[in-house]
Design a protein around this motif. Sequence first.
Motif, PDB file in Angstrom:
ATOM      1  N   PRO A 111      -0.706   7.239  15.111  1.00 13.93           N
ATOM      2  CA  PRO A 111      -1.713   6.811  16.089  1.00 13.93           C
ATOM      3  C   PRO A 111      -3.041   7.552  15.969  1.00 13.93           C
ATOM      4  CG  PRO A 111       0.420   7.133  17.140  1.00 13.93           C
ATOM      5  CD  PRO A 111       0.549   7.653  15.739  1.00 13.93           C
ATOM      6  N   GLN A 112      -2.988   8.793  15.484  1.00 13.62           N
ATOM      7  CA  GLN A 112      -4.238   9.541  15.348  1.00 13.62           C
ATOM      8  C   GLN A 112      -5.147   8.900  14.302  1.00 13.62           C
ATOM      9  OE1 GLN A 112      -1.294  10.471  14.286  1.00 13.62           O
ATOM     10  NE2 GLN A 112      -1.448  11.375  12.239  1.00 13.62           N
ATOM     11  N   MET A 113      -4.547   8.260  13.280  1.00 10.89           N
ATOM     12  CA  MET A 113      -5.350   7.563  12.278  1.00 10.89           C
ATOM     13  C   MET A 113      -5.991   6.311  12.876  1.00 10.89           C
ATOM     14  SD  MET A 113      -3.300   7.882   8.661  1.00 10.89           S
ATOM     15  CE  MET A 113      -4.654   7.071   7.822  1.00 10.89           C
ATOM     16  N   ARG A 114      -5.270   5.638  13.758  1.00 10.51           N
ATOM     17  CA  ARG A 114      -5.840   4.454  14.416  1.00 10.51           C
ATOM     18  C   ARG A 114      -7.057   4.851  15.245  1.00 10.51           C
ATOM     19  NH1 ARG A 114      -6.145   1.410  18.938  1.00 10.51           N
ATOM     20  NH2 ARG A 114      -5.874  -0.848  18.675  1.00 10.51           N
ATOM     21  N   GLN A 115      -6.932   5.942  16.001  1.00  9.22           N
ATOM     22  CA  GLN A 115      -8.039   6.381  16.837  1.00  9.22           C
ATOM     23  C   GLN A 115      -9.228   6.801  15.990  1.00  9.22           C
ATOM     24  OE1 GLN A 115      -8.373   6.039  20.045  1.00  9.22           O
ATOM     25  NE2 GLN A 115     -10.435   6.945  19.974  1.00  9.22           N
ATOM     26  N   ALA A 146       0.842  -1.197   0.000  1.00  8.68           N
ATOM     27  CA  ALA A 146       0.000   0.000   0.000  1.00  8.68           C
ATOM     28  C   ALA A 146       0.874   1.243   0.000  1.00  8.68           C
ATOM     29  CB  ALA A 146      -0.927   0.016   1.204  1.00  8.68           C
ATOM     30  N   THR A 147       0.525   2.190  -0.847  1.00 12.96           N
ATOM     31  CA  THR A 147       1.213   3.471  -0.922  1.00 12.96           C
ATOM     32  C   THR A 147       0.275   4.555  -0.414  1.00 12.96           C
ATOM     33  OG1 THR A 147       2.435   2.740  -2.879  1.00 12.96           O
ATOM     34  CG2 THR A 147       2.361   5.112  -2.456  1.00 12.96           C
ATOM     35  N   VAL A 148       0.685   5.243   0.626  1.00 15.83           N
ATOM     36  CA  VAL A 148      -0.136   6.329   1.168  1.00 15.83           C
ATOM     37  C   VAL A 148       0.194   7.602   0.398  1.00 15.83           C
ATOM     38  CG1 VAL A 148      -0.757   7.659   3.214  1.00 15.83           C
ATOM     39  CG2 VAL A 148      -0.182   5.229   3.428  1.00 15.83           C
ATOM     40  N   ALA A 149      -0.634   7.869  -0.610  1.00 11.68           N
ATOM     41  CA  ALA A 149      -0.451   9.056  -1.458  1.00 11.68           C
ATOM     42  C   ALA A 149      -1.720   9.252  -2.265  1.00 11.68           C
ATOM     43  CB  ALA A 149       0.751   8.882  -2.392  1.00 11.68           C
ATOM     44  N   ASP A 150      -2.193  10.491  -2.368  1.00 14.52           N
ATOM     45  CA  ASP A 150      -3.428  10.728  -3.112  1.00 14.52           C
ATOM     46  C   ASP A 150      -3.137  10.793  -4.611  1.00 14.52           C
ATOM     47  OD1 ASP A 150      -2.423  13.307  -3.675  1.00 14.52           O
ATOM     48  OD2 ASP A 150      -3.489  14.208  -1.984  1.00 14.52           O
ATOM     49  N   GLY A 203     -12.202  -4.846   6.894  1.00 13.77           N
ATOM     50  CA  GLY A 203     -12.199  -3.395   7.046  1.00 13.77           C
ATOM     51  C   GLY A 203     -10.881  -2.961   7.634  1.00 13.77           C
ATOM     52  N   TYR A 204     -10.910  -2.278   8.773  1.00 12.71           N
ATOM     53  CA  TYR A 204      -9.684  -1.788   9.394  1.00 12.71           C
ATOM     54  C   TYR A 204      -9.052  -2.895  10.231  1.00 12.71           C
ATOM     55  CZ  TYR A 204     -11.172   2.947   8.125  1.00 12.71           C
ATOM     56  OH  TYR A 204     -11.548   4.071   7.434  1.00 12.71           O
ATOM     57  N   VAL A 205      -7.901  -3.380   9.757  1.00  9.21           N
ATOM     58  CA  VAL A 205      -7.170  -4.444  10.444  1.00  9.21           C
ATOM     59  C   VAL A 205      -6.042  -3.819  11.256  1.00  9.21           C
ATOM     60  CG1 VAL A 205      -5.877  -6.587  10.181  1.00  9.21           C
ATOM     61  CG2 VAL A 205      -7.710  -6.042   8.568  1.00  9.21           C
ATOM     62  N   ASP A 206      -5.973  -4.171  12.522  1.00  4.44           N
ATOM     63  CA  ASP A 206      -4.924  -3.633  13.394  1.00  4.44           C
ATOM     64  C   ASP A 206      -3.673  -4.507  13.287  1.00  4.44           C
ATOM     65  OD1 ASP A 206      -3.841  -1.808  15.113  1.00  4.44           O
ATOM     66  OD2 ASP A 206      -4.755  -2.636  16.920  1.00  4.44           O
ATOM     67  N   ALA A 207      -3.260  -4.745  12.060  1.00  9.07           N
ATOM     68  CA  ALA A 207      -2.105  -5.585  11.766  1.00  9.07           C
ATOM     69  C   ALA A 207      -1.770  -5.370  10.297  1.00  9.07           C
ATOM     70  CB  ALA A 207      -2.422  -7.060  12.032  1.00  9.07           C
ATOM     71  N   GLY A 208      -0.670  -5.932   9.855  1.00 14.55           N
ATOM     72  CA  GLY A 208      -0.316  -5.861   8.444  1.00 14.55           C
ATOM     73  C   GLY A 208      -0.096  -4.445   7.955  1.00 14.55           C
ATOM     74  N   LEU A 209      -0.558  -4.177   6.717  1.00 11.81           N
ATOM     75  CA  LEU A 209      -0.321  -2.878   6.088  1.00 11.81           C
ATOM     76  C   LEU A 209      -0.978  -1.749   6.864  1.00 11.81           C
ATOM     77  CD1 LEU A 209      -0.970  -3.940   2.364  1.00 11.81           C
ATOM     78  CD2 LEU A 209       1.242  -3.634   3.478  1.00 11.81           C
ATOM     79  N   SER A 210      -2.257  -1.919   7.195  1.00 12.76           N
ATOM     80  CA  SER A 210      -2.946  -0.855   7.935  1.00 12.76           C
ATOM     81  C   SER A 210      -2.395  -0.738   9.346  1.00 12.76           C
ATOM     82  CB  SER A 210      -4.453  -1.101   7.964  1.00 12.76           C
ATOM     83  OG  SER A 210      -4.747  -2.382   8.484  1.00 12.76           O
ATOM     84  N   GLY A 211      -2.006  -1.875   9.946  1.00 12.96           N
ATOM     85  CA  GLY A 211      -1.433  -1.835  11.282  1.00 12.96           C
ATOM     86  C   GLY A 211      -0.156  -1.017  11.323  1.00 12.96           C
ATOM     87  N   ARG A 212       0.638  -1.105  10.267  1.00 10.39           N
ATOM     88  CA  ARG A 212       1.875  -0.314  10.196  1.00 10.39           C
ATOM     89  C   ARG A 212       1.556   1.176  10.123  1.00 10.39           C
ATOM     90  NH1 ARG A 212       3.983  -2.649   6.097  1.00 10.39           N
ATOM     91  NH2 ARG A 212       3.617  -1.081   4.493  1.00 10.39           N
ATOM     92  N   ILE A 213       0.542   1.508   9.328  1.00  8.61           N
ATOM     93  CA  ILE A 213       0.122   2.914   9.233  1.00  8.61           C
ATOM     94  C   ILE A 213      -0.393   3.401  10.583  1.00  8.61           C
ATOM     95  CG2 ILE A 213      -1.516   4.489   8.147  1.00  8.61           C
ATOM     96  CD1 ILE A 213      -1.392   2.675   5.649  1.00  8.61           C
TER      97      ILE A 213
END
Length: 269
Positions: A212-216, A104-108, A197-207
């Motif tokens: 942390p504000q994105m996790r919340q 995953a690349t975080v970029a618009d 959906g939102y996984v607290d592991a893997g690619l999204s977990g790294r983000i």
Amino acid sequence: MIAKGEQMPEPTFKGQVAIVSGGLGDIGRATAIELARHGAAVAVGDIRPAPRAESLLRQLRELNVGCRYDRVDVSDAAAVRGWVGAVAADLGTPTLIVPNAATATVADVRTITPEQWSRELRVNLDGAFHLAQAAVLRLLEAKKPGRVVFLGSWAAHAPHTFIPAYCAAKAGLRMLCKCMALELSPFGILVNEVAPGYVDAGLSGRIFHEQPQMRQRALEQVPIRQLIEADEVARQVLHLCDPANRHMTGTVILMDGGLSLVPPNYTGK
């Protein structure tokens, strides 16, 4: 690993061979272990060096199943064909096929580079196709039934402005799943998708770890107020692989905690 005093599950997949790409990531690792716990031999592939696979291979061997690790880039079709052939020669024809490798690349859309866009589609979409195709051709040649379970995402139908390439790849993957399911159903090969959906592991977990504000924010958006763990995804893969599950094909198991039910910026307040 089986805890002391814990009973081993019935060997649902005894005699079957699973092949899992992206197997050293959180979801891939959890899936490999879950399938092995139920009796399948497991072949794991990833782009990381072989020493990184030792702890996983040790866990799989403790479960008394055949296993192997191969370093493979799923965007390379020839390499994937070679990997599937090596697995077939060593463990047997793969019957449980789990294309899981992803990036995953975080970029618009204004900032993502052509190289980033291309790489993401090559891994997330092309790579899933390469593994599914190569393994399915082996199944057809051997005249065996099987299961293909793609690791998709709710992002396949829900736009995310900060990961457009990921969304596009997962949307393509969903249609690939349906096309393969229709074509292969007469041969006893069922093809489905697990879409977390939102996984607290893997690619999204790294983000989430880096921001942390994105996790919340994600936690507040999920109606059930829980993020998904890797082993929960693995159990849904297991469900779709179960030989007793004979009628689900071309289907998406959406496990997003209700995200798809609510409007953008929902907080439940």
